[in-house]
Motif scaffolding. Structure first.
Motif, short mmCIF file in Angstrom:
data_model
loop_
_atom_site.label_atom_id
_atom_site.label_comp_id
_atom_site.label_asym_id
_atom_site.label_seq_id
_atom_site.Cartn_x
_atom_site.Cartn_y
_atom_site.Cartn_z
N MET A 1 0.84 -1.20 0.00
CA MET A 1 0.00 0.00 0.00
C MET A 1 0.88 1.26 0.00
O MET A 1 1.83 1.36 0.76
CB MET A 1 -0.91 0.02 1.24
N LYS A 2 0.58 2.21 -0.88
CA LYS A 2 1.36 3.43 -0.97
C LYS A 2 1.02 4.37 0.18
O LYS A 2 -0.04 4.29 0.79
CB LYS A 2 1.09 4.13 -2.30
N ILE A 3 1.95 5.32 0.47
CA ILE A 3 1.73 6.28 1.55
C ILE A 3 0.45 7.07 1.32
O ILE A 3 -0.32 7.32 2.25
CB ILE A 3 2.94 7.23 1.68
N ASP A 4 0.17 7.44 0.06
CA ASP A 4 -1.05 8.18 -0.24
C ASP A 4 -2.29 7.40 0.21
O ASP A 4 -3.29 7.99 0.62
CB ASP A 4 -1.16 8.47 -1.74
N SER A 5 -2.19 6.07 0.15
CA SER A 5 -3.32 5.24 0.57
C SER A 5 -3.53 5.33 2.08
O SER A 5 -4.66 5.35 2.56
CB SER A 5 -3.08 3.78 0.17
N TYR A 6 -2.42 5.41 2.84
CA TYR A 6 -2.55 5.54 4.29
C TYR A 6 -3.16 6.89 4.65
O TYR A 6 -3.97 6.98 5.58
CB TYR A 6 -1.18 5.39 4.96
N ILE A 7 -2.80 7.92 3.92
CA ILE A 7 -3.38 9.24 4.15
C ILE A 7 -4.89 9.19 3.90
O ILE A 7 -5.69 9.76 4.65
CB ILE A 7 -2.72 10.30 3.24
N LYS A 8 -5.29 8.47 2.85
CA LYS A 8 -6.71 8.33 2.53
C LYS A 8 -7.43 7.54 3.61
O LYS A 8 -8.56 7.87 4.00
CB LYS A 8 -6.87 7.62 1.18
N GLU A 9 -6.77 6.50 4.13
CA GLU A 9 -7.38 5.72 5.21
C GLU A 9 -7.54 6.56 6.46
O GLU A 9 -8.56 6.47 7.16
CB GLU A 9 -6.53 4.48 5.51
N ASN A 10 -6.55 7.41 6.75
CA ASN A 10 -6.67 8.28 7.92
C ASN A 10 -7.79 9.29 7.75
O ASN A 10 -8.45 9.69 8.72
CB ASN A 10 -5.35 9.00 8.18
N GLU A 11 -8.01 9.72 6.52
CA GLU A 11 -9.14 10.62 6.25
C GLU A 11 -10.46 9.94 6.64
O GLU A 11 -11.31 10.55 7.31
CB GLU A 11 -9.17 10.99 4.76
N LYS A 12 -10.61 8.69 6.25
CA LYS A 12 -11.85 7.96 6.56
C LYS A 12 -12.00 7.78 8.07
O LYS A 12 -13.10 7.94 8.63
CB LYS A 12 -11.83 6.59 5.88
N VAL A 13 -10.90 7.44 8.74
CA VAL A 13 -10.96 7.25 10.19
C VAL A 13 -11.35 8.55 10.89
O VAL A 13 -12.21 8.56 11.79
CB VAL A 13 -9.60 6.75 10.73
N TRP A 14 -10.77 9.67 10.44
CA TRP A 14 -11.09 10.95 11.09
C TRP A 14 -12.49 11.43 10.74
O TRP A 14 -13.13 12.11 11.55
CB TRP A 14 -10.03 12.00 10.75
N ASP A 15 -13.00 11.06 9.58
CA ASP A 15 -14.41 11.35 9.29
C ASP A 15 -15.29 10.66 10.33
O ASP A 15 -16.24 11.25 10.85
CB ASP A 15 -14.78 10.86 7.89
N THR A 16 -14.97 9.41 10.63
CA THR A 16 -15.75 8.65 11.62
C THR A 16 -15.56 9.22 13.02
O THR A 16 -16.53 9.40 13.77
CB THR A 16 -15.35 7.17 11.60
N ARG A 17 -14.31 9.54 13.38
CA ARG A 17 -14.05 10.11 14.70
C ARG A 17 -14.77 11.44 14.87
O ARG A 17 -15.29 11.75 15.94
CB ARG A 17 -12.55 10.28 14.91
N SER A 18 -14.82 12.21 13.80
CA SER A 18 -15.52 13.49 13.86
C SER A 18 -17.02 13.29 14.07
O SER A 18 -17.65 13.99 14.88
CB SER A 18 -15.28 14.28 12.57
N GLU A 19 -17.58 12.33 13.35
CA GLU A 19 -19.01 12.04 13.51
C GLU A 19 -19.33 11.54 14.91
O GLU A 19 -20.43 11.74 15.43
CB GLU A 19 -19.45 11.02 12.47
N ASN A 20 -18.33 10.90 15.56
CA ASN A 20 -18.51 10.38 16.92
C ASN A 20 -18.07 11.38 17.99
O ASN A 20 -17.95 11.03 19.17
CB ASN A 20 -17.73 9.07 17.08
N ASN A 21 -17.80 12.61 17.57
CA ASN A 21 -17.44 13.70 18.50
C ASN A 21 -16.19 13.39 19.32
O ASN A 21 -16.20 13.43 20.56
CB ASN A 21 -18.62 14.03 19.41
N ASP A 22 -15.11 13.08 18.61
CA ASP A 22 -13.79 12.97 19.23
C ASP A 22 -13.46 14.28 19.96
O ASP A 22 -14.04 15.32 19.69
CB ASP A 22 -12.77 12.72 18.11
#
Length: 258
Positions: A1-22
């Motif tokens: 997996m390329k580094i850009d892919s990890y950045i994209k995965e972190n985007e998805k995780v933070w979208d979820t964390r934001s929706e859960n009021n981190d």
């Protein structure tokens, strides 16, 4: 997996964390915005401590401020309420939506831009007077491009206020660490992506995103090499099993001198 892919995965995780009021995703209240308009305000770079008021310019009105990797409706709206010209930049669209929500609710002017903090090419050289960069650069594989880009987009004598982690917590077995047990297992620099054979690491990544534990040399000397002088420093605690022993968050004030 390329580094850009990890950045994209972190985007998805933070979208979820934001929706859960981190903790970094709880928008400031209208009352806090009104207080900021009257000159009574604080913001943070690390979990608990507020940035000292002496770290800011005497007058923020009309100053161009970049809140870097700083979505969540916290720092940006408060600074906008002081009269500053604020741009909030973040990898997560859901985090940016928090700033847009506060801006609409409280009639503030905030520009939001989505992207990777290592690449600020959408901004011209010397565009900003100040950058606010709360604890976030552990979510990219290399922090040095972040400092170089900050130096490029800041005006001469511009300020960079940054928060980041002490990498010491990443030397431990992460599964046991979360239980308060300290078994040394990893070396620094640390990267989750190198330990995905560990079930505990995989579980943490799924909920928290991919993390890199950068060396303090890259965090501090990296700023200096990019053209900054460090003129302020403090440590903070909050949210780590090491809290009873050592501060694991760091904040620096730097001024662009080159």
């Amino acid at each position: 997996m390329k580094i850009d892919s990890y950045i994209k995965e972190n985007e998805k995780v933070w979208d979820t964390r934001s929706e859960n009021n981190d903790r970094w995703s709880l928008p400031v209240s209208s009352e806090m915005v009104e207080q900021a308009k009257r000159g009574n305000w604080t913001i943070g770079l690390t979990p608990k401590k507020a940035i000292p008021s002496t770290w800011f310019p005497n007058e923020l009105s009309k100053k161009k401020i970049l809140c870097l990797a700083s979505g969540g409706g916290q720092q940006g709206p408060i600074l906008a309420a002081t009269g500053a010209d604020v741009t909030v930049f973040d990898n997560s669209s859901k985090q940016l939506e928090k700033d847009q929500f506060v801006a609409k609710r409280d009639h503030l002017r905030i520009k939001t831009v989505q992207g990777n903090m290592q690449d600020l090419s959408m901004f011209e050289d010397e565009s900003f007077d100040c950058i606010i960069h709360p604890w976030s650069n552990g979510y990219v594989d290399n922090v040095l491009p972040v400092w170089r880009e900050c130096a490029r987009v800041l005006k001469k004598k511009g300020l960079l206020l940054a928060g980041f982690g002490n990498p010491i917590e990443y030397i431990f077995d992460l599964g046991k660490f979360e239980q308060g047990l300290f078994e040394v297992k990893h070396s620094i620099p640390y990267a989750d992506i190198k330990h995905m054979d560990d079930e505990n690491v995989r579980s943490i990544v799924e909920s928290d995103g991919y993390i890199w534990g950068h060396t303090l040399e890259n965090q501090i000397q990296g700023q200096i090499d990019a053209g900054f002088a460090i003129i302020g420093f403090y440590e903070d605690r909050g949210g780590s099993a090491l809290d009873q022993y050592i501060s694991t968050s760091i904040a620096t004030k730097a001024i662009k001198v080159q």
